[in-house]
Write a protein that holds these residues in place. Structure first.
Motif, mmCIF file in Angstrom:
data_model
loop_
_atom_site.group_PDB
_atom_site.id
_atom_site.type_symbol
_atom_site.label_atom_id
_atom_site.label_comp_id
_atom_site.label_asym_id
_atom_site.label_seq_id
_atom_site.Cartn_x
_atom_site.Cartn_y
_atom_site.Cartn_z
ATOM 1 N N GLU A 91 -84.020 41.450 -86.628
ATOM 2 C CA GLU A 91 -83.022 42.365 -87.189
ATOM 3 C C GLU A 91 -82.485 41.801 -88.504
ATOM 4 O O GLU A 91 -82.132 40.630 -88.589
ATOM 5 N N ASN A 111 -84.867 47.268 -86.725
ATOM 6 C CA ASN A 111 -85.105 48.717 -86.721
ATOM 7 C C ASN A 111 -86.339 49.096 -87.524
ATOM 8 O O ASN A 111 -86.985 50.111 -87.253
ATOM 9 N N THR A 155 -82.634 49.827 -92.206
ATOM 10 C CA THR A 155 -82.238 48.778 -91.268
ATOM 11 C C THR A 155 -80.765 48.769 -90.890
ATOM 12 O O THR A 155 -80.401 48.264 -89.825
ATOM 13 N N GLU A 157 -76.792 49.987 -89.910
ATOM 14 C CA GLU A 157 -76.208 50.889 -88.913
ATOM 15 C C GLU A 157 -75.894 52.266 -89.480
ATOM 16 O O GLU A 157 -75.888 53.265 -88.764
ATOM 17 N N GLU A 162 -81.267 55.299 -88.996
ATOM 18 C CA GLU A 162 -80.405 55.166 -87.825
ATOM 19 C C GLU A 162 -79.946 56.544 -87.332
ATOM 20 O O GLU A 162 -79.920 56.808 -86.116
ATOM 21 N N LEU A 165 -82.810 58.103 -85.525
ATOM 22 C CA LEU A 165 -83.051 57.473 -84.226
ATOM 23 C C LEU A 165 -82.029 57.931 -83.191
ATOM 24 O O LEU A 165 -82.347 58.042 -81.998
ATOM 25 N N TYR A 252 -79.209 50.692 -77.761
ATOM 26 C CA TYR A 252 -79.744 49.455 -78.342
ATOM 27 C C TYR A 252 -81.049 49.061 -77.640
ATOM 28 O O TYR A 252 -82.025 48.679 -78.290
ATOM 29 N N LYS A 255 -83.932 51.196 -78.812
ATOM 30 C CA LYS A 255 -84.493 50.812 -80.113
ATOM 31 C C LYS A 255 -85.378 49.575 -79.989
ATOM 32 O O LYS A 255 -86.441 49.497 -80.622
ATOM 33 N N ALA A 259 -89.298 49.391 -80.940
ATOM 34 C CA ALA A 259 -89.748 48.406 -81.924
ATOM 35 C C ALA A 259 -90.894 47.566 -81.366
ATOM 36 O O ALA A 259 -91.909 47.345 -82.037
#
Length: 697
Positions: A91, A111, A155, A157, A162, A165, A252, A255, A259
């Motif tokens: 991350e 991400n 990447t 927040e 994001e 997602l 979380y 994700k 990934a």
């Protein structure tokens, strides 16, 4: 009389046609075998910098994307690599505009490993809509989006990715529990709960307090996993956090699941091309990982150099396999072993002879023997089983104290004998510090072999993500990112290069001839590596190091491979700085006398070398001569006006050809690259050891 117009849009991409490419690959492989390059050939490419097309440019490259796979499929033919090495894939977060992969998380993935294109496919139940994906692409409005990675769009927040997602997660939640995707998710969470849950909790608390630095939190939260906290108190607080934020924790984990799944897809696609994926196991751990397992760390010690700011594992207990520090290291290595075919260990010497800086000042060096190395290797073996191969573990030994103490007066290193623990394992080295001194020759395959190093146990290349780019070295540009030692790397390397390749040292003062020689020398090694910036003849420094990172932090670790990478690569070859494998093989063949023993193969190598150097400019040929004769006859028949026109055209063409020939035979250094040309002859080994790599954190 019809006079054809001259094509002013000459091609600068002399790519091979399918018939030529088939022959090229056969010649390439045979040539490499005879040259001695029969082991690992590693192409180092940060996945974030991989090319993206205009319609898929979210800002950050991805290993599983079609663009990336097409890129690797194209480049492997010309470079002959069998491994792709990526930088740490954890991350990422901004540090005053800098996104350094060596300051990322060690356990979790970023991400940017999630490929939104895949989420629109049936295998992922189409949980993302095409218009939502388009919104992410359209949000990448960076003026440098084609040349510089845009982490902010993917990447962070608050990023566009994001937001996409979040929508995909909502659809994922509503899927039937019996769908394969939901079953895979449950299994993933169960297998990785030991590190997933603390990270999910940390994300929740970071939002609650408005900072991801736990030292600014309140109450029990900064100390949640400290031994001073009673187990029942910890359990009660964790239960409360998860109860208040059920979706955040699951999101979380979702994700991380995606990934890991997408990284596995990217790895499989490479494997299907006959390419193994090498991951980079970084030395550091992130703030949340230290918070979640405080007993594993000594927060009064920094590993490596103090300015790296990397809090150390507890090396006083790490030799005990049951200790918290050993178990934390094991967890990191296990995840790398599951994710990659092979592993490069960042600051690998720290597992043999670490340098520990005290928080209050001063440092100590601790000799661990092979206990930690064996612990790492057993961990990988337990994961890989029958696929385990010690040579798939590559340690960054360069810059560490991994040599036996054979010193003369003045601390000049003489024999270069490795510690047994280092000699038995694969180390990685570059030739940026190649030099010639009365005592020692450093930084070449030839030098390592003369020291008695096993050709199976080292990887060598012109540079990597840390070193000064080859183009800068070739133009004798000062290396301002290291401290101490020789800041000019070219002149000291000319004599060793000339001796090894049997070249005229005077010619190597020419930047392009120097660059070509530097590319050729590692082709003699059994295992070699090449960094993408050097392959593409780039002058920019990938890792700017230290204070230099504050000038343009957004460019550090962020130079993107362009969408038109084919043209860029072939142009780099024609300029003389890019990697032309046939030019390297031609030099190695001549140095080894293979041009005499393998004349047919040598001739074909030269043929393809020249094809790749062909930039499409008109060449003087029999067809051209015949055209001039015909034009002359026509001119005589139609009058002196036309004759005069042809004469002027011919004279201009010849002048152009003369200029072109001069440029091809003795390429000129661009004005921007003209630098001071006086430099010391080289550095001694002690200087080299002092010039350990600087990290950006």
């Amino acid at each position: 009389m019809l006079v054809s117009s001259v094509n002013s849009n000459l091609s600068f991409t002399r790519a091979l046609n399918s018939k030529e490419l088939k022959e090229f690959k056969a010649i390439r492989d045979k040539g490499k075998q005879l040259a001695g390059q029969t082991g690992q050939s590693i192409f180092i490419v940060p996945d974030t910098c991989l090319p993206q097309t205009a319609g898929t440019n979210t800002g950050v490259g991805n290993l599983s994307s079609n663009s990336a796979q097409e890129f690797f499929n194209y480049m492997k033919d010309y470079l002959g690599f069998n491994r792709v090495e990526v930088l740490p894939q954890g991350e990422l977060h901004s540090n005053n505009g800098l996104y350094s992969p060596y300051s990322s998380t060690a356990l979790s993935l970023g991400n940017h490993q999630i490929n939104l294109e895949l989420l629109m496919q049936d295998d992922f139940n189409k949980i993302l809509l095409p218009e939502e994906y388009k919104e992410v692409v359209d949000s990448n409005t960076s003026p440098n989006k084609d040349t510089i990675v845009n982490h902010k769009n993917v990447t962070e927040e608050y990023s566009a990715q994001e937001k996409a997602l979040r929508k995909a997660y909502t659809r994922f939640k509503n899927l039937n529990e019996q769908t394969q995707l939901k079953k895979d998710f449950k299994n993933y969470v169960m297998e990785n709960s030991d590190w997933l849950e603390p990270k999910a909790i940390y994300k929740i608390l970071s939002k609650k307090y408005g900072t991801n630095d736990y030292e600014y939190w309140h109450g029990i939260d900064p100390y949640l996993y400290e031994s001073a906290i009673k187990p029942e108190e910890r359990t009660e607080r964790i239960t409360q956090i998860l109860k208040e934020n059920p979706d955040e924790a699951e999101y979380y984990k979702f994700k991380q699941f995606m990934a890991d799944k997408h990284l596995a897809i990217g790895k499989k696609k490479l494997n299907d091309m006959g390419i193994k994926l090498t991951g980079d196991c970084e030395i550091n751990f992130s703030k949340d990982e230290i918070w979640a397992d405080p007993a594993a760390f000594n927060r009064n010690r920094f590993i490596g150099e103090k300015d790296w700011g990397i809090i150390s594992l507890d090396y006083s207990t790490i030799k005990d396999p049951s200790s918290a520090s050993a178990q934390m290291l094991k967890k990191k290595v296990e995840l790398c072993a599951k994710r990659y075919d092979a592993i490069r260990f960042d600051v690998g010497w720290a597992y043999l002879k670490p340098k520990l800086h005290h928080y209050a000042g001063g440092f100590e060096t601790q000799y661990l023997g092979d206990s930690v190395l064996k612990f790492i290797e057993q961990t990988v073996k337990d994961i890989k089983g029958n696929d385990y191969d010690l040579n798939n573990l590559i340690y960054e030994f360069q810059g560490g104290e991994i040599f036996k103490s054979d010193y003369q007066s003045g601390a000049v290193f003489k024999t270069g004998r490795l510690l047994n623990e280092a000699a038995e394992r694969v180390g990685v080295y570059d030739t940026a510090f190649m030099h010639d001194t009365p005592y020692d020759i450093w930084g070449s395959n030839d030098a390592f072999l003369k020291r008695g190093w096993s050709p199976d146990k080292f990887v060598v290349g012109v540079g990597n993500h840390d070193t000064q780019p080859l183009r800068q070295i070739a133009n004798n540009i000062r290396d301002d990112a290291i401290t101490g030692g020789d800041r000019y790397h070219r002149n000291g390397a000319i004599k060793p290069l000339a001796d090894i390749l049997k070249l005229d040292p005077k010619k190597l003062s020419n930047p392009i001839e120097y660059a070509k020689a530097k590319w050729a020398e590692p082709m003699m090694a059994k295992n070699n590596m090449m960094f993408y910036m050097d392959v593409f003849g780039r002058e920019e420094r990938f890792n700017m190091h230290g204070q230099n990172t504050t000038v343009h932090p957004e460019k550090n670790f962020a130079y993107k491979i362009p969408e038109n990478y084919k043209e860029a690569y072939h142009k780099a070859i024609q300029e003389g700085y890019g990697f032309n494998i046939m030019d390297s093989l031609e030099k190695v063949f001549k140095a080894k006398g293979l041009d005499k023993t393998e004349p047919k193969l040598y001739k074909k190598i030269v043929k393809f070398r020249d094809i790749l150097y062909d930039n499409g400019a008109p060449k003087n040929s029999s067809k051209y001569t015949k055209a001039i004769i015909i034009a002359g006859v026509a001119a005589a028949a139609t009058g002196m006006v036309i004759y005069s026109f042809i004469s002027r055209s011919k004279k201009q063409t010849q002048n152009n050809e003369k200029i072109q020939t001069t440029e091809n035979s003795i390429p000129q250094t661009p004005k921007a690259e003209v630098r001071q040309n006086t430099a010391p002859a080289g550095i001694n080994f002690n200087d080299f050891l002092n010039a350990t790599k600087a990290k950006s954190v």
